[in-house]
Design an enzyme around this catalytic site. Sequence first.
Site, mmCIF file in Angstrom:
data_model
loop_
_atom_site.group_PDB
_atom_site.id
_atom_site.type_symbol
_atom_site.label_atom_id
_atom_site.label_comp_id
_atom_site.label_asym_id
_atom_site.label_seq_id
_atom_site.Cartn_x
_atom_site.Cartn_y
_atom_site.Cartn_z
ATOM 1 N N GLU A 133 23.372 -0.116 17.489
ATOM 2 C CA GLU A 133 24.078 0.678 17.182
ATOM 3 C C GLU A 133 25.098 0.489 18.876
ATOM 4 O OE1 GLU A 133 20.491 2.254 17.079
ATOM 5 O OE2 GLU A 133 20.210 3.366 18.674
ATOM 6 N N LYS A 135 25.597 1.452 22.838
ATOM 7 C CA LYS A 135 24.992 1.908 23.789
ATOM 8 C C LYS A 135 25.746 2.962 24.715
ATOM 9 C CE LYS A 135 22.353 -0.043 27.826
ATOM 10 N NZ LYS A 135 22.772 0.280 29.143
ATOM 11 N N ASP A 137 27.397 5.650 27.499
ATOM 12 C CA ASP A 137 27.063 5.455 28.781
ATOM 13 C C ASP A 137 27.023 6.562 28.963
ATOM 14 O OD1 ASP A 137 27.079 4.323 31.780
ATOM 15 O OD2 ASP A 137 28.934 3.426 30.907
ATOM 16 N N TYR A 246 18.984 8.768 19.047
ATOM 17 C CA TYR A 246 18.083 7.037 19.074
ATOM 18 C C TYR A 246 17.033 6.518 18.885
ATOM 19 C CZ TYR A 246 19.729 6.557 23.967
ATOM 20 O OH TYR A 246 19.734 6.339 25.385
ATOM 21 N N LYS A 341 25.769 -6.365 26.676
ATOM 22 C CA LYS A 341 26.589 -5.988 27.856
ATOM 23 C C LYS A 341 27.954 -6.342 27.344
ATOM 24 C CE LYS A 341 24.822 -3.229 30.897
ATOM 25 N NZ LYS A 341 24.526 -2.048 31.781
ATOM 26 N N CYS A 435 50.334 16.140 59.524
ATOM 27 C CA CYS A 435 51.058 15.766 58.801
ATOM 28 C C CYS A 435 51.280 14.398 59.220
ATOM 29 C CB CYS A 435 51.541 16.315 58.418
ATOM 30 S SG CYS A 435 52.936 15.226 57.253
ATOM 31 N N CYS A 438 55.337 14.626 58.646
ATOM 32 C CA CYS A 438 56.110 15.570 59.414
ATOM 33 C C CYS A 438 55.501 15.720 60.611
ATOM 34 C CB CYS A 438 56.939 16.697 58.928
ATOM 35 S SG CYS A 438 55.736 18.126 58.379
ATOM 36 N N CYS A 458 58.235 19.239 54.283
ATOM 37 C CA CYS A 458 57.949 18.140 54.571
ATOM 38 C C CYS A 458 58.940 16.997 53.755
ATOM 39 C CB CYS A 458 56.578 17.638 54.355
ATOM 40 S SG CYS A 458 55.229 16.114 54.517
HETATM 41 ZN ZN LIG Z 1 54.496 16.967 56.436
#
Ligand SMILES: [Zn+2]
Length: 697
Positions: A133, A135, A137, A246, A341, A435, A438, A458
């Site tokens: 069956e 597995k 996750d 299960y 796996k 930033c 800019c 910007c």
């Molecule tokens: Zn900016």
Amino acid sequence: MYTTQDEQRLYNLAKTLMDADGENAESTIIQLREVLNYADWKYYVQSEPVLADVEYDTLFKKLQRLEEQHPEYVTADSPTQRVAKGLSEKFPAVSHLVPMLSLDNTYNADDLRDWDRRCKELAGTDDIEYCAEPKYDGASISIIYENGQLARGATRGDGVMGEEVTTNIKQIRSIPLSAAFTKAGINQIEIRGEVVINKDVFTAYNTQRIAEGLSPLANPRNAASGTLRILDPAEVGKRKLSAILYHISYYTQTGDAIPDALHTHYGSLNWLYELGFPTPVKEMKRFRSIDEVIAFCEAFEVRRDDLPYEVDGLVIKVNSFALQDKMGMTTHHPRWAVAYKFKARQATSKLLRVEFQVGRTGSVTPVAKIEPVPIGGVTVSSISLFNEDVVREKDLHIGDTVLVERAGDVIPYIVKPLAELRNGTEEKIIFPTHCPVCNEELEKPEEEAVWRCINISCPAQVVERIIHFASKDAMDIRNMGDANVRKFYELGLLKNIPAIYTINWDEVSKLGGFGEKSVTNLQTAIDNSKQQPLNRVIYGLGIRHVGETMAKTLANAVTHIRDLYDYTEEQLLALDDVGPKVAASVLHFFHTQENRHMIDLLEQAGVNLVNQKRNTPQGSGELEGKTFLFTGTLSRFKRSDAEAMVEAKGGTLLSSVSSKLNYLVVGEDAGSKLEKAKKLGTVAILSEDEFLGLING
Ligand SMILES: [Zn+2]
């Protein structure tokens, strides 16, 4: 679980209870409970809803009301008991009835053959049936039923002790609050399983979080286990967890006779399924030889991405419980089960540096640049770290060896740094205060996890907005990808979104790498984009909190994009799924002068700003393909009637004068629209009488 007669009876009962009550309060409460539990089972276990949402809600509210009036009839398995208030304390630790061991792992056919040989030795027979069956996750759970009632739900914890999360487990609607165990003579039973979040639910949830400026959850597994431990059950309910059970790990019974089903793993999961539990009966297969098991594993791995939830392998178990008992367990693993796996989707790499990217809404995102590493068939070199909190929580440093995971459709992410491999040369990650593009000072709005550059001119934001507008899900302008947008912008050939439609192609042709053919292709793609439906335009404008679905909702509400200029907050909130955040953002966008100017420019460029579907109701008519606009005070008919006449004949209504307009119908005191139409020279100007003549053929 339910026979066909049961199902018919319950369905009819549901319909009856919609508008009538039973004999008395008690019997009505019992009936409502039965009907709602049945509806939950159909919806959450069978995925075949029998009641409309509104019907379910009506019955649910009715039960709630009756239970309030008659608290003496409330039972623990009433669907209303899933609803719970917030928890104030941490979850208490509880011990599992039987320790939750982990499984031994195998990675290839040879490992499985070795395991098969050991099984045969321990079992003392070559005749072993195996069960395989998926597995799942997710997050492992244990649930206990006492006298048929769900009594306790717990996380796996360390396998011996877990956390008691019963209230949250009750939010998982596929897990029954009660089941007919007592009929089988069973008093107490402990069942194991996995809580998962389906991939589509996970993706939708993260999209929402990102839109709200929150950091997304790493993967469905973390999302499931994190959700189980939230102190607010209502929030748990919203996250739409699923469960798959299960394994029966323990039970006590009144009589001596073991129920027939409880001699094999396969039988027990089918039995649980019959009792209303979500078990993997559809995916589970039995095999007589390990070669068949191996073939199944290999075929299953190929289709792992087609499943609605994450699967990281298969579990192979010896089917017979008698043989399982004979084989026993080590201190760590049962000997009668093994995990196969699938290929790892994790790898380690080195964190080389962190770049800070400015998005189209000004958000500054740290992006990890790592030594390129292949994971699951894709080379990963760049990974979003989302925001400062994520970097701080993971305690990442430049130079760290990091564990990277890429699960299915989920974008790659850094699981953790391998701190044990540090040599002292690793450097702190420093966040910019301004930033990086800019140089505007960054701001961090309250309740948000991201820093933003609020300079709307910007360059980084402008470029990102153009890229978004041209992207596949928006205007789908092929070949106008990131690289070209950036290049054109840097060369001054493309300053903003509408400038896409007025690119100086002579200049482009002079650039290296732009042959005649690539220019023609790009021109064609840009031209074709003018006919994209309105929802794509709205999505492409990049209004904050307006994703693809919201863009459709807005487009469907109007006939022309300018109709949104007049929408009030109230009108917006009346639309599907529009909350205060979206409404505020839409209002702000359409009331900003620069944005209105951008829309004017798009219209001048010939971009479709009209909701075609709404304007051309089914079928064709004499006015098919013709566009109309009314202006001034009409005296012969009401404007809405005139518009209906146009639509009835297949014509389309526009809300402003443009080169797309065929007819302008003019009443008294017509103003700027008439002037504009005259100036354009391409619009036929009709009086009301002329319009009627046209309509009547
Ligand atoms: Zn900016």
